[in-house]
Write a protein that holds these residues in place. Structure first.
Motif, short mmCIF file in Angstrom:
data_model
loop_
_atom_site.label_atom_id
_atom_site.label_comp_id
_atom_site.label_asym_id
_atom_site.label_seq_id
_atom_site.Cartn_x
_atom_site.Cartn_y
_atom_site.Cartn_z
N ALA A 19 -11.78 47.68 27.93
CA ALA A 19 -12.46 48.97 28.11
C ALA A 19 -12.56 49.36 29.58
O ALA A 19 -12.85 50.51 29.90
N GLY A 29 -12.87 59.54 19.77
CA GLY A 29 -14.18 59.85 20.32
C GLY A 29 -14.10 60.45 21.71
O GLY A 29 -14.97 61.20 22.12
N SER A 30 -13.04 60.11 22.42
CA SER A 30 -12.89 60.67 23.75
C SER A 30 -11.40 60.89 24.00
O SER A 30 -10.56 60.36 23.29
N GLY A 69 -9.81 54.35 24.41
CA GLY A 69 -10.04 55.79 24.33
C GLY A 69 -9.14 56.46 23.31
O GLY A 69 -8.87 57.65 23.40
N ASP A 97 -9.78 56.28 19.98
CA ASP A 97 -10.52 56.30 18.72
C ASP A 97 -10.91 57.71 18.31
O ASP A 97 -11.64 57.91 17.35
N ALA A 124 -11.55 48.64 15.87
CA ALA A 124 -12.34 49.79 16.34
C ALA A 124 -12.75 49.59 17.79
O ALA A 124 -12.72 50.52 18.59
N ARG A 125 -13.14 48.35 18.13
CA ARG A 125 -13.50 48.06 19.53
C ARG A 125 -12.31 48.33 20.46
O ARG A 125 -12.46 48.87 21.55
N ARG A 134 -9.73 50.34 19.93
CA ARG A 134 -9.44 51.78 20.02
C ARG A 134 -10.47 52.47 20.92
O ARG A 134 -10.12 53.34 21.72
N ALA A 135 -11.71 52.04 20.81
CA ALA A 135 -12.74 52.62 21.68
C ALA A 135 -12.46 52.27 23.14
O ALA A 135 -12.60 53.09 24.03
#
Lengths: 505, 229
Positions: A334, B21-22, B17, B19, B10-11, B13-14
């Motif tokens: 991330a 969501g952004s 970025g 997912d 999901a983690r 993809r988040a």
């Protein structure tokens, strides 16, 4: 002789108990958290610097391996092109990770393997323990694996009454001595031959009583000790160096043949692998099988590499489980600035060239991932506040040798800046760590080649400047920028400008 | 899909970025498919050429492997010599071979050597193999620059266990199987990537004690490579 090894190790109450080291043989004990143990870096570094034996062991080992690496890398005409490909492949893998993981799972499953997913260490350990119990085994043989070190698998299995036997010679030495590894590749690098003989005589029941400290004799004692275990083991546990998404092929790179024994003879094989170990296609192995051995052991190729794809009926294990491990990796992913730490192929070249590692050794970092890569990977994996980003002089040698071109110095600078910004800074701690690192590496400044590399620092500072002005420097520079801005340094150092000017004449 | 798998994906993809969501970060997807491959995909010398064979021999000798170069007619006599019993204490020798090995190769073996045949359908146990002195196999491909031989488990090379447990491995490589570079070998092996592969570069070794190299740990302590032309 072992002030360092016997050093009290409590940190936040999570380290092993200080009385874990009664004699010279015993190591520092097995910590509860393999990513965060022991004394703080400056305390551990100071103790290490006072340990002459440790410094001699480390100095000899790192200089030997540096020379070997330089020699075999020098004979590859397309080395830089291989590094570029390796770096780009890893970037590609991270960008397509969900798709590639699902492709891998599909291919492993199609060939008779079973894929498990583990969010963290506890979940991975539960899965593995359950698989071993289902086979009614109370002993497993293990191939050296950083992932299983990271999750403390051996200790978790011990709690379930399952003995995990390390079969790599260095890991066996570390395990017998109740110690922790101090190097990614050669975990017992902090031990010399006499210490190893003494460990074998005291802790290995079938060691010949007249054992000398000749390395060949010590290796043969280990061979005899492990042979019976290999021939009778029902379950083996390994890590993986690479997993090929488009074929489902797993690869383990090793030297001694203990890996082949574990991967071939037992009926059940369980492989625990970080989700970042993927490569897209089988052909991509041609890049990494050239980069890894030369960077790692300084060999043109390691003695043995095993590749397997699910289960091959009649040849090797009849049951294969693959555990895909997150354990903080998605946190690293991330972070756009730090995610390339996941590109690491665990060669350990950065440890061997690091002036700080060479002086303080692996234990000072308090993590199974020591050295420059550990200083960026450990804090990102745990997400905890850490003083490790300061355990570097930013000389840049680690970047120069990294086979997948991870820009460790830039990430260190970024992590420092963030520590200061987010944690409201702890200048005292940072100051102590920085000073410990600089003390360890003080000889860098007495050496022309190393000093040239230190000149990389201004270029790193450019990376954090905005519109030519640096408003916040990482510590210790933050003491300066707290009240003033710093102009961005010039693109070229004076040294570089002078060299270019002279060349042009 | 298990909950755990779904959560990890999901983690990821988040984290990337991607997912929904952004907005996808620049570079995350653009990087895909742009791998520079300026490195050598093959050597400048042909497989089996003298330069390539000499290079392989040089690398193998460096690893402390024993190298023999013979015309095919002399192969049986050489193999007989390599697996013959060597000590008075052990007057009989034993050798295991994969069931698909060329029978002519063993035609000169003496009466004092027991030959055991192994296959996926009739495998010897690990304990059986532990009692056998030597193994003779063919190979799939060899890489000169790195001194590497690769076995792929086909009938002339056998199960992985047979080339692992006996203490002496005699590996027969045809000259035309020797390529110069790693990419040439990988692309050849990639035609059948699911076969169990063993890459061997010299005998088993360790450098774990003060980085002093010791040849011969758990795998065969003696490796003979026989180059046949």
């Amino acid at each position: 002789m072992s002030t360092f090894l016997g050093m009290p190790a409590a940190r936040d109450g999570r380290g092993p108990s200080p009385q874990a080291a009664p004699g010279t043989l015993s190591g520092i004990g097995r910590p509860e958290d393999p990513l965060h143990w022991g004394a703080s870096f400056p305390d551990a570094a100071r103790a290490a610097l006072d340990n002459g034996q440790l410094r001699r062991n480390l100095g000899k080992a790192t200089s030997t391996i540096r020379a070997k690496r330089a020699s075999v890398v020098g004979e590859v005409p397309d080395w830089e092109a291989l590094r570029d490909a390796g770096s780009a492949l890893k970037t590609d893998v991270m960008a397509r990770l969900p798709e590639l993981l699902e492709t891998l799972e599909r291919n492993v499953t199609a060939r008779g393997g079973v894929v498990h997913w583990a969010r963290d260490a506890a979940e991975a350990n539960r899965i593995v323990a359950g698989l071993v119990r289902a086979k009614e085994a109370d002993e497993v043989v293990k191939v050296k694996s950083m992932a299983t070190q990271e999750i403390g698998l051996n200790e978790a299995l011990a709690e379930e009454g399952i003995a995990a036997v390390e079969t790599d010679l260095a890991e066996l030495i570390v395990q017998l001595a109740d110690d922790m590894p101090s190097h990614i590749l050669v975990p017992a690098i902090h031990r010399n031959r006499t210490e190893i003989r003494d460990i074998f005589l005291e802790r290995m029941a079938d060691a010949p009583p007249d054992l000398t400290d000749v390395p060949r004799e010590l290796a043969m004692a280990a061979r005899a000790h492990l042979r019976r275990k290999f021939l009778s083991a029902k379950v083996a546990i390994s890590g993986a160096n690479f997993a090929v998404a488009d074929t489902g092929t797993l690869a383990v790179v090793e030297s001694e043949g203990n890996g082949r024994m574990c991967l071939t003879l037992p009926e059940t094989l369980i492989t625990v692998m970080g989700i970042e170990k993927l490569i897209p296609t089988f052909d991509d192995l041609e890049v990494f099988l050239q980069l890894l051995p030369r960077s790692s052991t300084g060999e043109r190729m390691n003695p043995y590499t095993s590749m397997w794809t699910g289960v091959t009926p009649g040849d090797g294990p009849s049951e294969f489980h693959l555990v895909l491990l997150d354990n903080g990796r998605t946190k690293v992913l991330a972070d756009e600035a730090g995610r390339s730490a996941l590109h690491c192929i665990r060669c350990s070249a950065c440890l061997n060239v690091c002036p700080v590692y060479e002086r303080v050794g692996g234990h000072a970092y308090g993590s199974v991932y020591p050295g420059p890569i550990g200083a960026i990977l450990t804090p990102q994996l745990t997400g905890e506040k850490s003083d490790l980003p300061y355990a570097s002089t930013l000389c840049g040698a680690c970047y120069e040798v990294c086979p997948v071109k991870i820009d460790i110095p830039s990430i260190l600078v970024e992590l420092r800046a963030r520590e200061v910004a987010l944690a409201g800074s702890s200048p005292d701690t940072a100051d102590r760590v920085w000073k410990a690192a600089m003390k360890a590496a003080s000889y860098a400044m007495a050496d022309g080649g190393r000093f040239r590399r230190a000149a990389r620092v201004p270029r790193l500072l450019r990376a954090i400047s905005r519109n030519g002005v640096i408003r916040r420097l990482p510590f210790p520079g933050s003491l300066w920028t707290r009240s003033r801005d710093l102009m961005e340094p010039p693109k070229q150092t004076f040294r570089d400008w002078w060299a270019e000017r002279e060349d042009g004449r | 899909m298990t909950d755990t798998k779904a959560e990890i994906l999901a983690r990821i993809r988040a984290a990337l970025g991607t997912d929904g969501g952004s907005a996808a970060p620049a570079g995350a997807t653009a990087a895909a498919g742009t791998v520079p491959r300026e490195y050598r995909s093959a050597g400048e010398h042909a497989p089996g050429s003298d330069v390539v064979l000499d290079l392989l021999i040089d690398r193998l000798v460096d690893y402390k492997a024993h190298v023999h170069r013979v015309p095919v007619a002399e192969l049986p006599a050489l193999l007989a010599r390599l697996v013959a019993p060597t000590t008075r204490e052990a007057p009989r020798g034993s050798v295991v071979v994969p069931h698909g090995l060329d029978g002519d190769w063993l035609s000169a073996l003496g009466d004092d050597v027991d030959v055991r045949t192994d296959s996926r359908d009739a495998p010897l146990s690990a304990a059986d193999l532990d009692e056998i002195d030597a193994v003779v196999t063919a190979a799939r491909v060899a890489v000169a620059e790195t001194g590497t031989i690769v076995l792929d488990g086909e009938p002339d090379q056998g199960r992985r266990a047979i080339s692992l447990v006996p203490d002496v491995h005699v590996c027969v490589v045809r000259a035309d199987q020797v390529v110069q570079t790693v990419p040439e070998a990988v692309r050849l092996l990639g035609r059948d990537p699911a076969r169990p592969l063993t890459w061997i570069s010299g005998p088993s070794a360790t450098s774990d004690i003060e980085l002093d190299r010791v040849e011969g740990v758990h795998g065969p302590r003696t490796l003979h490579v026989v180059l046949v032309s």
